[in-house]
Design a protein around this motif. Structure first.
Motif, mmCIF file in Angstrom:
data_model
loop_
_atom_site.group_PDB
_atom_site.id
_atom_site.type_symbol
_atom_site.label_atom_id
_atom_site.label_comp_id
_atom_site.label_asym_id
_atom_site.label_seq_id
_atom_site.Cartn_x
_atom_site.Cartn_y
_atom_site.Cartn_z
ATOM 1 N N PHE A 195 0.837 -1.200 0.000
ATOM 2 C CA PHE A 195 0.000 0.000 0.000
ATOM 3 C C PHE A 195 0.870 1.247 0.000
ATOM 4 C CE2 PHE A 195 -2.787 -3.290 1.482
ATOM 5 C CZ PHE A 195 -3.952 -3.029 0.783
ATOM 6 N N ILE A 196 0.418 2.244 -0.719
ATOM 7 C CA ILE A 196 1.127 3.518 -0.864
ATOM 8 C C ILE A 196 0.158 4.594 -0.390
ATOM 9 C CG2 ILE A 196 2.337 5.031 -2.451
ATOM 10 C CD1 ILE A 196 2.628 2.466 -4.250
ATOM 11 N N LEU A 197 0.366 5.070 0.831
ATOM 12 C CA LEU A 197 -0.629 5.900 1.498
ATOM 13 C C LEU A 197 -0.283 7.387 1.444
ATOM 14 C CD1 LEU A 197 -1.282 3.605 4.570
ATOM 15 C CD2 LEU A 197 -2.415 3.618 2.336
ATOM 16 N N PRO A 198 -1.291 8.226 1.106
ATOM 17 C CA PRO A 198 -1.077 9.672 1.011
ATOM 18 C C PRO A 198 -0.962 10.324 2.389
ATOM 19 C CG PRO A 198 -3.362 9.136 0.492
ATOM 20 C CD PRO A 198 -2.648 7.833 0.698
ATOM 21 N N TYR A 199 -0.144 11.362 2.442
ATOM 22 C CA TYR A 199 0.027 12.096 3.693
ATOM 23 C C TYR A 199 0.183 13.589 3.415
ATOM 24 C CZ TYR A 199 5.026 12.159 2.556
ATOM 25 O OH TYR A 199 6.230 12.336 1.946
ATOM 26 N N GLY A 200 0.021 14.378 4.481
ATOM 27 C CA GLY A 200 0.343 15.800 4.426
ATOM 28 C C GLY A 200 -0.707 16.724 3.871
ATOM 29 N N GLY A 201 -1.835 16.248 3.467
ATOM 30 C CA GLY A 201 -2.854 17.113 2.886
ATOM 31 C C GLY A 201 -3.926 17.487 3.883
ATOM 32 N N ALA A 202 -4.861 18.267 3.397
ATOM 33 C CA ALA A 202 -5.990 18.697 4.219
ATOM 34 C C ALA A 202 -7.092 17.636 4.208
ATOM 35 C CB ALA A 202 -6.541 20.013 3.683
ATOM 36 N N GLU A 203 -7.795 17.551 5.308
ATOM 37 C CA GLU A 203 -8.948 16.666 5.387
ATOM 38 C C GLU A 203 -10.048 17.206 4.481
ATOM 39 O OE1 GLU A 203 -10.316 14.217 9.023
ATOM 40 O OE2 GLU A 203 -11.220 16.197 9.215
ATOM 41 N N THR A 204 -10.773 16.312 3.820
ATOM 42 C CA THR A 204 -11.884 16.674 2.938
ATOM 43 C C THR A 204 -13.082 15.795 3.284
ATOM 44 O OG1 THR A 204 -11.458 15.056 1.190
ATOM 45 C CG2 THR A 204 -10.198 17.138 1.083
ATOM 46 N N PRO A 205 -14.234 15.995 2.649
ATOM 47 C CA PRO A 205 -15.370 15.109 2.916
ATOM 48 C C PRO A 205 -15.096 13.636 2.611
ATOM 49 C CG PRO A 205 -16.144 17.114 1.894
ATOM 50 C CD PRO A 205 -14.636 17.155 1.828
ATOM 51 N N ASN A 206 -14.130 13.324 1.744
ATOM 52 C CA ASN A 206 -13.808 11.939 1.413
ATOM 53 C C ASN A 206 -12.344 11.582 1.674
ATOM 54 O OD1 ASN A 206 -16.270 12.494 -0.693
ATOM 55 N ND2 ASN A 206 -16.269 10.463 0.221
ATOM 56 N N ALA A 207 -11.717 12.276 2.602
ATOM 57 C CA ALA A 207 -10.350 11.954 3.015
ATOM 58 C C ALA A 207 -10.195 12.377 4.478
ATOM 59 C CB ALA A 207 -9.323 12.675 2.141
ATOM 60 N N GLN A 208 -9.863 11.418 5.335
ATOM 61 C CA GLN A 208 -9.746 11.677 6.773
ATOM 62 C C GLN A 208 -8.292 11.785 7.203
ATOM 63 O OE1 GLN A 208 -10.824 8.550 9.637
ATOM 64 N NE2 GLN A 208 -12.164 10.071 10.597
ATOM 65 N N SER A 209 -8.001 12.819 7.966
ATOM 66 C CA SER A 209 -6.661 13.065 8.500
ATOM 67 C C SER A 209 -6.525 12.393 9.873
ATOM 68 C CB SER A 209 -6.443 14.580 8.620
ATOM 69 O OG SER A 209 -5.125 14.864 8.985
ATOM 70 N N TYR A 210 -5.440 12.646 10.558
ATOM 71 C CA TYR A 210 -5.135 12.170 11.914
ATOM 72 C C TYR A 210 -4.722 10.702 11.977
ATOM 73 C CZ TYR A 210 -7.151 16.561 13.485
ATOM 74 O OH TYR A 210 -7.414 17.888 13.666
ATOM 75 N N TRP A 211 -4.404 10.091 10.847
ATOM 76 C CA TRP A 211 -3.894 8.721 10.858
ATOM 77 C C TRP A 211 -2.378 8.776 11.010
ATOM 78 C CZ3 TRP A 211 -6.743 4.496 11.406
ATOM 79 C CH2 TRP A 211 -8.114 4.604 11.153
ATOM 80 N N ARG A 212 -1.830 7.978 11.934
ATOM 81 C CA ARG A 212 -0.405 8.053 12.268
ATOM 82 C C ARG A 212 0.225 6.658 12.408
ATOM 83 N NH1 ARG A 212 1.059 13.039 14.566
ATOM 84 N NH2 ARG A 212 3.160 12.346 14.022
ATOM 85 N N PHE A 213 1.532 6.643 12.332
ATOM 86 C CA PHE A 213 2.351 5.458 12.560
ATOM 87 C C PHE A 213 2.674 5.376 14.046
ATOM 88 C CE2 PHE A 213 6.894 4.304 13.207
ATOM 89 C CZ PHE A 213 6.842 2.970 12.847
ATOM 90 N N CYS A 214 2.568 4.172 14.625
ATOM 91 C CA CYS A 214 2.987 3.945 16.013
ATOM 92 C C CYS A 214 4.356 3.272 15.969
ATOM 93 C CB CYS A 214 1.995 3.054 16.754
ATOM 94 S SG CYS A 214 2.531 2.640 18.452
ATOM 95 N N PRO A 215 5.408 3.893 16.552
ATOM 96 C CA PRO A 215 6.748 3.311 16.513
ATOM 97 C C PRO A 215 6.936 2.102 17.433
ATOM 98 C CG PRO A 215 6.772 5.317 17.807
ATOM 99 C CD PRO A 215 5.391 5.206 17.208
#
Length: 175
Positions: free
Chosen positions: A73-93
């Protein structure tokens, strides 16, 4: 950088357009360099999404380390949240899982709660799945990780028992 369809993710990750029945789908787009991260994988023991970029593979709630299976999987990061894209997803070390940090840490199989590190991912949801994407990825309301909701038993949750799906149907791009 792999070429991917991130279903509406633009160079600036402006947003995602919801699929509307009867209307043409948006053309596939390629994330700009540095706006997506590869090496995210499915673990067949716990069904969570984890980062497969380190030798030890993190801590799996089903015991031992995660095991990689299936798509890269190639996951997008760094953008703004939209009605069809949710932010606040993070990696746990500690466990290497993708988790939702908005509600707090959630229980981590490596002990205590998840911690955040690295990019803030913005994941597409509730859209038609392009050919190089997979749907049925869900938020677990018990441990806050992203897990695959395509099997009857729902994997192993760090909070005990199986994962419990809630919220959006995430559609994740893969190679």
């Amino acid at each position: 950088m792999f070429l991917t369809r991130a279903a509406g993710v633009t160079a600036g990750l402006v947003g995602l357009a919801a699929a509307v029945p009867g209307q043409a789908q948006a053309a596939p787009v390629i994330p700009a360099a540095g706006t997506a991260q590869s090496n995210w994988r499915f673990c067949p023991k716990c069904y969570s999404m984890f980062f497969f970029g380190y030798a030890d593979n993190g801590r799996c709630p089903a015991g031992g380390a995660h095991t990689a299976q299936g798509y890269n999987f190639i996951l997008p990061y760094g953008g703004a949240e939209t009605p069809n894209a949710q932010s606040y997803w993070r990696f746990c070390p500690k466990c290497y899982s993708m988790h939702f940090e908005y509600y707090g840490p959630g229980p981590c199989p490596a002990g205590a709660g998840h911690t955040e590190q690295g990019f803030v991912f913005v994941l597409p949801h509730d859209i038609a799945a392009p050919p190089t994407s997979q749907s049925n990825w869900r938020f677990c309301q018990k441990c806050f990780v992203l897990f695959f909701y395509g099997y009857a038993d729902n994997g192993r949750c760090a909070a005990g028992g199986a994962h419990s799906a809630q919220g959006y149907n995430f559609v994740l791009p893969h190679a």
